[in-house]
Design an enzyme around this catalytic site. Structure first.
Site, mmCIF file in Angstrom:
data_model
loop_
_atom_site.group_PDB
_atom_site.id
_atom_site.type_symbol
_atom_site.label_atom_id
_atom_site.label_comp_id
_atom_site.label_asym_id
_atom_site.label_seq_id
_atom_site.Cartn_x
_atom_site.Cartn_y
_atom_site.Cartn_z
ATOM 1 N N GLY A 53 0.855 -0.909 -0.222
ATOM 2 C CA GLY A 53 -0.247 0.152 -0.189
ATOM 3 C C GLY A 53 0.685 1.494 -0.153
ATOM 4 O O GLY A 53 0.463 1.739 -0.625
ATOM 5 N N GLU A 108 3.679 4.031 6.290
ATOM 6 C CA GLU A 108 2.565 3.194 5.991
ATOM 7 C C GLU A 108 1.614 4.246 5.031
ATOM 8 O O GLU A 108 1.474 5.383 4.662
ATOM 9 C CB GLU A 108 1.417 2.889 7.031
ATOM 10 C CG GLU A 108 1.957 2.035 7.744
ATOM 11 C CD GLU A 108 1.188 0.408 6.808
ATOM 12 O OE1 GLU A 108 0.544 0.698 6.026
ATOM 13 O OE2 GLU A 108 0.942 -0.770 7.866
ATOM 14 N N ASP A 109 0.283 3.202 4.019
ATOM 15 C CA ASP A 109 -1.123 3.943 3.179
ATOM 16 C C ASP A 109 -1.346 4.799 4.196
ATOM 17 O O ASP A 109 -2.374 5.565 4.547
ATOM 18 C CB ASP A 109 -0.841 2.929 2.432
ATOM 19 C CG ASP A 109 -1.955 1.727 3.247
ATOM 20 O OD1 ASP A 109 -1.504 0.832 3.845
ATOM 21 O OD2 ASP A 109 -2.067 0.621 2.472
ATOM 22 N N ASP A 112 -5.214 1.740 10.518
ATOM 23 C CA ASP A 112 -7.105 1.389 11.050
ATOM 24 C C ASP A 112 -6.668 1.360 11.758
ATOM 25 O O ASP A 112 -7.142 1.895 13.042
ATOM 26 C CB ASP A 112 -6.936 0.387 9.703
ATOM 27 C CG ASP A 112 -8.664 0.122 9.692
ATOM 28 O OD1 ASP A 112 -9.479 0.518 10.602
ATOM 29 O OD2 ASP A 112 -9.231 -0.975 8.891
ATOM 30 N N LYS A 140 -7.340 6.276 10.828
ATOM 31 C CA LYS A 140 -8.687 6.487 11.089
ATOM 32 C C LYS A 140 -8.579 6.759 12.214
ATOM 33 O O LYS A 140 -8.829 5.156 12.965
ATOM 34 C CB LYS A 140 -9.233 4.697 10.602
ATOM 35 C CG LYS A 140 -9.665 4.979 8.989
ATOM 36 C CD LYS A 140 -10.262 3.548 8.813
ATOM 37 C CE LYS A 140 -10.525 3.521 7.789
ATOM 38 N NZ LYS A 140 -10.397 2.395 7.001
ATOM 39 N N PHE A 161 -14.245 2.614 4.528
ATOM 40 C CA PHE A 161 -12.928 1.484 3.500
ATOM 41 C C PHE A 161 -13.142 2.730 2.382
ATOM 42 O O PHE A 161 -14.074 3.677 1.709
ATOM 43 C CB PHE A 161 -13.351 0.319 3.189
ATOM 44 C CG PHE A 161 -12.863 -0.280 2.541
ATOM 45 C CD1 PHE A 161 -11.403 -1.519 3.183
ATOM 46 C CD2 PHE A 161 -12.612 -0.239 0.870
ATOM 47 C CE1 PHE A 161 -10.412 -2.056 2.535
ATOM 48 C CE2 PHE A 161 -11.366 -1.479 0.402
ATOM 49 C CZ PHE A 161 -11.310 -1.861 1.205
ATOM 50 N N VAL A 162 -11.618 3.533 1.901
ATOM 51 C CA VAL A 162 -11.094 3.797 0.730
ATOM 52 C C VAL A 162 -10.303 2.943 0.262
ATOM 53 O O VAL A 162 -9.614 2.213 0.032
ATOM 54 C CB VAL A 162 -10.227 5.126 1.389
ATOM 55 C CG1 VAL A 162 -11.206 6.052 2.528
ATOM 56 C CG2 VAL A 162 -9.365 4.641 2.441
ATOM 57 N N ASP A 168 -5.996 -0.677 -1.621
ATOM 58 C CA ASP A 168 -6.611 -1.748 -2.837
ATOM 59 C C ASP A 168 -8.195 -2.220 -2.544
ATOM 60 O O ASP A 168 -8.150 -1.765 -1.652
ATOM 61 C CB ASP A 168 -6.021 -3.311 -3.281
ATOM 62 C CG ASP A 168 -5.253 -3.803 -2.176
ATOM 63 O OD1 ASP A 168 -5.273 -3.537 -1.373
ATOM 64 O OD2 ASP A 168 -5.814 -5.009 -2.457
ATOM 65 N N ARG A 174 -4.831 0.282 -7.339
ATOM 66 C CA ARG A 174 -3.644 1.302 -6.236
ATOM 67 C C ARG A 174 -2.875 1.874 -7.041
ATOM 68 O O ARG A 174 -2.827 3.056 -6.825
ATOM 69 C CB ARG A 174 -2.993 0.209 -5.683
ATOM 70 C CG ARG A 174 -2.689 -0.874 -4.929
ATOM 71 C CD ARG A 174 -1.583 -1.672 -4.306
ATOM 72 N NE ARG A 174 -2.326 -3.145 -4.000
ATOM 73 C CZ ARG A 174 -2.149 -3.167 -2.929
ATOM 74 N NH1 ARG A 174 -2.048 -2.457 -1.879
ATOM 75 N NH2 ARG A 174 -2.511 -4.277 -1.917
HETATM 76 P P1 IMP Z 1 -3.988 -1.648 10.054
HETATM 77 O O1 IMP Z 1 -4.137 -2.926 11.201
HETATM 78 O O2 IMP Z 1 -6.064 -2.192 10.676
HETATM 79 O O3 IMP Z 1 -3.901 -0.690 10.848
HETATM 80 O O4 IMP Z 1 -4.350 -2.203 9.198
HETATM 81 C C1 IMP Z 1 -3.154 -1.700 8.089
HETATM 82 C C2 IMP Z 1 -3.541 -2.131 7.079
HETATM 83 O O5 IMP Z 1 -4.811 -2.429 6.296
HETATM 84 C C3 IMP Z 1 -3.020 -0.459 6.101
HETATM 85 O O6 IMP Z 1 -1.952 -0.844 5.922
HETATM 86 C C4 IMP Z 1 -3.571 -0.903 4.766
HETATM 87 O O7 IMP Z 1 -3.317 -2.374 3.828
HETATM 88 C C5 IMP Z 1 -5.304 -1.925 5.085
HETATM 89 N N1 IMP Z 1 -6.353 -1.379 4.312
HETATM 90 C C6 IMP Z 1 -6.750 -0.207 6.400
HETATM 91 N N2 IMP Z 1 -7.659 0.293 6.066
HETATM 92 C C7 IMP Z 1 -8.222 0.269 5.046
HETATM 93 C C8 IMP Z 1 -8.746 1.073 3.615
HETATM 94 O O8 IMP Z 1 -9.970 1.604 3.750
HETATM 95 N N3 IMP Z 1 -8.311 0.428 2.294
HETATM 96 C C9 IMP Z 1 -7.621 -0.339 2.236
HETATM 97 N N4 IMP Z 1 -6.696 -0.729 2.758
HETATM 98 C C10 IMP Z 1 -6.694 -0.717 4.363
HETATM 99 MG MG MG Z 2 -1.203 -1.938 3.645
#
Ligand code: IMP
Ligand code: MG
Length: 184
Positions: A53, A108-109, A112, A140, A161-162, A168, A174
């Site tokens: 990402g 990071e992208d 979440d 978020k 969700f984005v 992606d 992407r």
């Molecule tokens: P986390 O571990 O829950 O913080 O999620 C992190 C990873 O989940 C990010 O690096 C993304 O690759 C993916 N992700 C989280 N939210 C989204 C979203 O809204 N769209 C697409 N990918 C997401």
């Molecule tokens: Mg990611």
């Protein structure tokens, strides 16, 4: 079949609408670059992108730096092809660089739940870097479950969700240069 145009992206019976434009992203990435530039003046930081990402954000961010820097990548997986985190993280690609005594910036992208970034923080502390900071294009806040400070944040967004600009949905979208959000 799905279709892409400027105003709306249709995926099956779901619809994504524009959220952050290309211009807004570039403007903010430039500001973050300037901030990092001054924070790391006289240092040689190593940027570690979290694949897949972060590839677009990392590339644009680094183009806005005037200091010297290095880069490497981690590859993690937690989402699979779905829209909700699976709740566990797998390390798919290790680092190649030696980050002992180095100034590390994780890129990071999106943050979440914070699970991925928390996993990386634990993993990296074993290598004893000189410092660790975190940069994420998107955060978020309503969804974050771990107590981790994100030092450089592009945009705080609602818990939706984005896609686009590296992010992606089932590996697609992407390549979009702006960010779209799932409309309900
Ligand atoms: P986390 O571990 O829950 O913080 O999620 C992190 C990873 O989940 C990010 O690096 C993304 O690759 C993916 N992700 C989280 N939210 C989204 C979203 O809204 N769209 C697409 N990918 C997401
Ligand atoms: Mg990611």
């Amino acid at each position: 079949m799905d279709e892409i145009n400027q105003n709306v992206i249709i995926v099956g019976n779901e619809k994504f609408v524009p959220m952050i434009t290309d211009e807004e992203i570039q403007k903010r990435v430039k500001e973050l670059g300037a901030q990092i530039d001054s924070d790391y003046k006289g240092k040689l930081p190593i940027f570690i992108g979290v694949l897949n990402g972060s590839f677009m954000f990392l590339a644009d961010l680094l183009k806005n730096l005037t200091i010297h820097c290095e880069m490497d990548f981690f590859k993690l997986s937690s989402y699979g092809d779905r829209k909700i985190s699976s709740g566990n993280v797998k390390l798919l690609k290790e680092l190649n660089a030696d980050i002992n005594e180095r100034h590390v910036i994780i890129v990071e992208d999106i943050v979440d739940t914070g699970l991925s970034i928390n996993y990386i923080k634990t993993l990296l502390s074993e290598y004893k870097p000189a410092s660790i900071k975190f940069a994420s294009l998107l955060v978020k806040p309503a969804s974050v479950k771990y107590d981790i400070k994100i030092d450089y944040i592009g945009f705080e967004i609602s818990d939706k969700f984005v896609i686009g600009y590296g992010l992606d949905y089932a590996q697609k979208y992407r390549n979009l240069s702006s960010i779209y959000v799932l409309s309900e």
